[in-house]
Design an enzyme around this catalytic site. Structure first.
Site, PDB file in Angstrom:
ATOM      1  CE  LYS A 161      35.853   3.785 -30.208  1.00 13.82           C
ATOM      2  NZ  LYS A 161      37.149   3.686 -30.904  1.00 13.82           N
ATOM      3  N   GLY A 205      29.534  -1.407 -36.595  1.00 12.73           N
ATOM      4  CA  GLY A 205      30.668  -2.312 -36.393  1.00 12.73           C
ATOM      5  C   GLY A 205      30.200  -3.751 -36.396  1.00 12.73           C
ATOM      6  CB  SER A 206      31.787  -6.757 -35.051  1.00 14.36           C
ATOM      7  OG  SER A 206      31.991  -6.357 -33.715  1.00 14.36           O
ATOM      8  CB  THR A 207      26.943  -9.119 -35.226  1.00 14.05           C
ATOM      9  OG1 THR A 207      26.683  -8.755 -36.580  1.00 14.05           O
ATOM     10  CG2 THR A 207      25.651  -9.605 -34.600  1.00 14.05           C
ATOM     11  CB  VAL A 260      31.328  -4.678 -30.656  1.00 16.21           C
ATOM     12  CG1 VAL A 260      31.354  -3.387 -29.854  1.00 16.21           C
ATOM     13  CG2 VAL A 260      32.686  -5.363 -30.573  1.00 16.21           C
ATOM     14  N   GLY A 261      28.106  -5.002 -31.203  1.00 17.61           N
ATOM     15  CA  GLY A 261      26.759  -4.412 -31.233  1.00 17.61           C
ATOM     16  C   GLY A 261      25.859  -5.019 -30.164  1.00 17.61           C
ATOM     17  CD  GLU A 293      22.799   1.061 -40.017  1.00 19.55           C
ATOM     18  OE1 GLU A 293      22.713  -0.071 -40.532  1.00 19.55           O
ATOM     19  OE2 GLU A 293      21.919   1.936 -40.116  1.00 19.55           O
ATOM     20  CB  CYS A 297      28.471  -3.410 -43.485  1.00 26.25           C
ATOM     21  SG  CYS A 297      28.088  -1.697 -43.778  1.00 26.25           S
ATOM     22  CD  GLU A 301      30.501  -8.304 -42.243  1.00 26.61           C
ATOM     23  OE1 GLU A 301      30.570  -8.251 -41.005  1.00 26.61           O
ATOM     24  OE2 GLU A 301      30.015  -7.400 -42.942  1.00 26.61           O
TER      25      GLU A 301
HETATM   26  P1  TAP Z   1      34.240  -3.560 -33.835  1.00 27.48           P
HETATM   27  O1  TAP Z   1      35.178  -4.170 -32.867  1.00 27.48           O
HETATM   28  O2  TAP Z   1      32.801  -3.828 -33.708  1.00 27.48           O
HETATM   29  O3  TAP Z   1      34.539  -1.953 -33.744  1.00 27.48           O
HETATM   30  C1  TAP Z   1      33.681  -0.949 -34.192  1.00 27.48           C
HETATM   31  C2  TAP Z   1      33.808   0.255 -33.263  1.00 27.48           C
HETATM   32  O4  TAP Z   1      33.360  -0.105 -31.951  1.00 27.48           O
HETATM   33  C3  TAP Z   1      35.243   0.749 -33.076  1.00 27.48           C
HETATM   34  O5  TAP Z   1      35.236   2.155 -32.927  1.00 27.48           O
HETATM   35  C4  TAP Z   1      35.647   0.058 -31.785  1.00 27.48           C
HETATM   36  O6  TAP Z   1      36.721   0.658 -31.137  1.00 27.48           O
HETATM   37  C5  TAP Z   1      34.367   0.169 -30.990  1.00 27.48           C
HETATM   38  N1  TAP Z   1      34.287  -0.768 -29.869  1.00 27.48           N
HETATM   39  C6  TAP Z   1      34.913  -1.963 -29.727  1.00 27.48           C
HETATM   40  N2  TAP Z   1      34.596  -2.521 -28.539  1.00 27.48           N
HETATM   41  C7  TAP Z   1      33.746  -1.669 -27.918  1.00 27.48           C
HETATM   42  C8  TAP Z   1      33.073  -1.676 -26.655  1.00 27.48           C
HETATM   43  N3  TAP Z   1      33.185  -2.683 -25.811  1.00 27.48           N
HETATM   44  N4  TAP Z   1      32.281  -0.629 -26.348  1.00 27.48           N
HETATM   45  C9  TAP Z   1      32.133   0.393 -27.192  1.00 27.48           C
HETATM   46  N5  TAP Z   1      32.757   0.479 -28.388  1.00 27.48           N
HETATM   47  C10 TAP Z   1      33.538  -0.551 -28.757  1.00 27.48           C
HETATM   48  O7  TAP Z   1      34.638  -3.897 -35.289  1.00 27.48           O
HETATM   49  P2  TAP Z   1      36.118  -4.096 -35.844  1.00 27.48           P
HETATM   50  O8  TAP Z   1      37.035  -4.764 -34.902  1.00 27.48           O
HETATM   51  O9  TAP Z   1      36.502  -2.769 -36.324  1.00 27.48           O
HETATM   52  O10 TAP Z   1      35.862  -5.092 -37.032  1.00 27.48           O
HETATM   53  C11 TAP Z   1      35.588  -6.460 -36.765  1.00 27.48           C
HETATM   54  C12 TAP Z   1      34.568  -6.977 -37.744  1.00 27.48           C
HETATM   55  O11 TAP Z   1      33.367  -6.198 -37.598  1.00 27.48           O
HETATM   56  C13 TAP Z   1      34.939  -6.809 -39.200  1.00 27.48           C
HETATM   57  O12 TAP Z   1      35.770  -7.809 -39.647  1.00 27.48           O
HETATM   58  C14 TAP Z   1      33.564  -6.808 -39.837  1.00 27.48           C
HETATM   59  O13 TAP Z   1      33.107  -8.105 -39.987  1.00 27.48           O
HETATM   60  C15 TAP Z   1      32.728  -6.083 -38.838  1.00 27.48           C
HETATM   61  N6  TAP Z   1      32.593  -4.649 -39.160  1.00 27.48           N
HETATM   62  C16 TAP Z   1      31.436  -4.257 -39.672  1.00 27.48           C
HETATM   63  C17 TAP Z   1      31.282  -2.921 -39.994  1.00 27.48           C
HETATM   64  C18 TAP Z   1      30.011  -2.467 -40.542  1.00 27.48           C
HETATM   65  S1  TAP Z   1      29.968  -1.161 -41.459  1.00 27.48           S
HETATM   66  N7  TAP Z   1      28.891  -3.050 -40.253  1.00 27.48           N
HETATM   67  C19 TAP Z   1      32.308  -2.013 -39.830  1.00 27.48           C
HETATM   68  C20 TAP Z   1      33.498  -2.454 -39.296  1.00 27.48           C
HETATM   69  C21 TAP Z   1      33.611  -3.785 -38.935  1.00 27.48           C
HETATM   70  P3  TAP Z   1      38.265   0.222 -31.451  1.00 27.48           P
HETATM   71  O14 TAP Z   1      38.753   1.282 -32.325  1.00 27.48           O
HETATM   72  O15 TAP Z   1      38.978   0.195 -30.144  1.00 27.48           O
HETATM   73  O16 TAP Z   1      38.226  -1.116 -32.079  1.00 27.48           O
END
Ligand code: TAP
Length: 453
Positions: A154, A207-209, A211-212, A229, A263, A356
């Site tokens: 996804k 992704g974010s901590t 959601v992780g 990650e 990240c 972050e």
């Molecule tokens: P997240 O919301 O964590 O999204 C990452 C991925 O998870 C996306 O594909 C997202 O889908 C999916 N997701 C969201 N909610 C989910 C759920 N309940 N169940 C399963 N999958 C789900 O991150 P973001 O909104 O893109 O970014 C927010 C913050 O996260 C950033 O500002 C940054 O601090 C951090 N971030 C960190 C990283 C790394 S590399 N560590 C990467 C991106 C972001 P959608 O497409 O629908 O959102």
């Protein structure tokens, strides 16, 4: 059927529309993947390796197209996007050698022969963020397929285009149908279904901590394997005995690469107090020299942020009266632009220092001595990356061992190399991707005892 309009973040213009998968469609794709697994795991190791090399060659042949697509979808400078497409090729090639080398062990036991097998898990769900759509997809995809798993990925809602194209290239390369599927859609729908569906045996999430944490809790219901990650707030530590010119010249690229949406960004620069004035004098022209602008233009080093909402979030770390030491440039007009920004001095309680930001904002903080530097670097719930600049090899090793983080570089800012393990300490994640051991994260060990008596 939900349609999603993909926006070019450099122009704010629509690129295309994408149909989102529903929860039911996701479940059907997972079930197709589970059926494909039965035959994919049985493909002879040499043939699986050959198919992965063909897939890598197909990506290579379309690298320019993929790079241009990423530039449009994510606003990454074309040079960076080309590197990212090359990384997909390289990761697939690296792991194409694995199927023929997945040896088990023969363990001495009384009364028989004892051997281990590295068995694939089944369907692997990859949940990919928007910041590096191609590389992060490939880090899970390469080893998962090599180990004999099938994959349902996804991509992030905002950046689905390169993943969708890479799935087409997989079919063109001869990968059997449903061995690798890409389902664009919302995290709360497609991502959640991957976590909840019992046929998915492993989740790789970046992704974010926050959601992780939810993903890990969801996986716990099925004892589903999980690799996480998550974020980072990494330190770039510059000692007085370092090559200060080089440290200052490279520091902006260690945090403003991908407009800070990384990240591994070294978003806290810690500088020994005795050299901080000289360091700041050298840092200023380096920051102002970053070429920010049209990502499709040759020579651009930094593009826009991914969305208006994200730019607002980044800007919230630089309120009226923030201690802006100096800034780089950013274009006017359409596009989600934000200039490279250096904050100094910053109190260590300030949220710009503790959270972050995921944008082109960096803090500079002085430290007194080695112990102080390590204590400051570790004063964060994160532990993903970091750099140490010093001319003293003993100090480099002591500090590298003292900083609680998964990936450190000395007198450089290297983080993610596909040959070496990548992942976080503390709240930056769980498990490791890449490197020679990544197959372990996509297999379970089976022990078989054969009686000889
Ligand atoms: P997240 O919301 O964590 O999204 C990452 C991925 O998870 C996306 O594909 C997202 O889908 C999916 N997701 C969201 N909610 C989910 C759920 N309940 N169940 C399963 N999958 C789900 O991150 P973001 O909104 O893109 O970014 C927010 C913050 O996260 C950033 O500002 C940054 O601090 C951090 N971030 C960190 C990283 C790394 S590399 N560590 C990467 C991106 C972001 P959608 O497409 O629908 O959102």
């Amino acid at each position: 059927m939900t349609q999603y309009t993909v926006i070019n973040p450099a122009t704010e213009q629509p690129v295309t529309t994408v149909t989102h998968a529903s929860a039911e469609e996701t479940a059907a794709a997972i079930e197709r993947s589970a059926r494909a697994y039965e035959s994919w795991r049985a493909v002879a190791p040499g043939d699986r390796g050959r198919l992965l090399r063909a897939f890598a060659a197909e990506v290579d042949a379309h690298a320019d197209e993929l790079a241009a697509l990423e530039t449009q979808n994510s606003g990454h400078p074309l040079g960076a996007a080309s590197w990212e497409a090359g990384q997909v090729r390289d990761v697939l090639t690296y792991y194409s050698a694995a199927p023929e080398r997945m040896t088990g062990r023969q363990i001495p036991v009384p009364g028989g022969l004892d051997v281990t097998f590295a068995e694939p898990l089944g369907v692997v769900g990859l949940i990919v963020p928007w910041n590096f759509p191609m590389p992060i997809l490939s880090w899970g995809l390469g080893p998962a397929l090599a180990a004999g798993n099938t994959v349902v990925a996804k991509p992030a809602e905002m950046t689905p285009l390169t993943a969708m194209r890479i799935a087409e290239l997989a079919l063109d390369a001869g990968l059997p149908e449903y061995v690798f599927q890409v389902l664009p859609g919302k995290g709360s729908v497609v991502g959640q279904q991957l976590v909840d569906h019992p046929a998915v045996r492993k989740i790789v999430f970046t992704g974010s901590t926050e959601v992780g944490q939810q993903i890990m809790a969801g996986c716990a219901r099925h004892i589903k394997r999980v690799t996480l990650e998550l974020g980072g707030k990494s330190a770039n530590i510059v000692f007085a005995d370092a090559d200060i010119e080089k440290a200052a010249a490279t520091a902006p690229y260690a945090v403003f690469d991908n407009a800070g949406q990384d990240c591994c960004a070294r978003s806290r620069i810690l500088v020994q107090a005795s050299i901080i004035d000289r360091f700041m004098e050298l840092l200023e022209p380096a920051v102002q020299g970053i070429r920010v602008g049209d990502p499709a233009a040759a020579g651009t080093e930094m593009g826009p942020l991914i969305s208006a909402a994200h730019r607002e979030h980044v800007a919230s770390y630089v309120p009226e009266g923030a201690p802006v030491a100096f800034r780089g440039s950013a274009p006017d007009g359409p596009g989600f632009w934000y200039p490279p920004t250096v904050l100094a001095p910053v109190r260590t309680a300030d949220r710009a220092y503790t959270e972050e930001i995921f944008g082109p904002v960096v803090t500079v903080t002085p430290f007194a001595d080695e112990a102080d530097a390590v204590a400051l670097a570790n004063d964060t719930p994160y532990g993903l990356s970091g750099s140490i600049w010093t001319g003293n090899v003993g100090r480099a090793i002591r500090v590298a061992r003292g900083v609680e983080t998964g990936n450190l570089s000395v007198n450089s800012h290297s983080s993610v190399r596909y040959w070496t393990p990548f992942g976080g300490f503390k709240q930056s994640g769980l498990g490791r991707e890449l490197g020679p051991d990544a197959l372990d994260a996509f297999t379970d060990t089976k022990n078989v005892f054969i009686a000889t008596d």
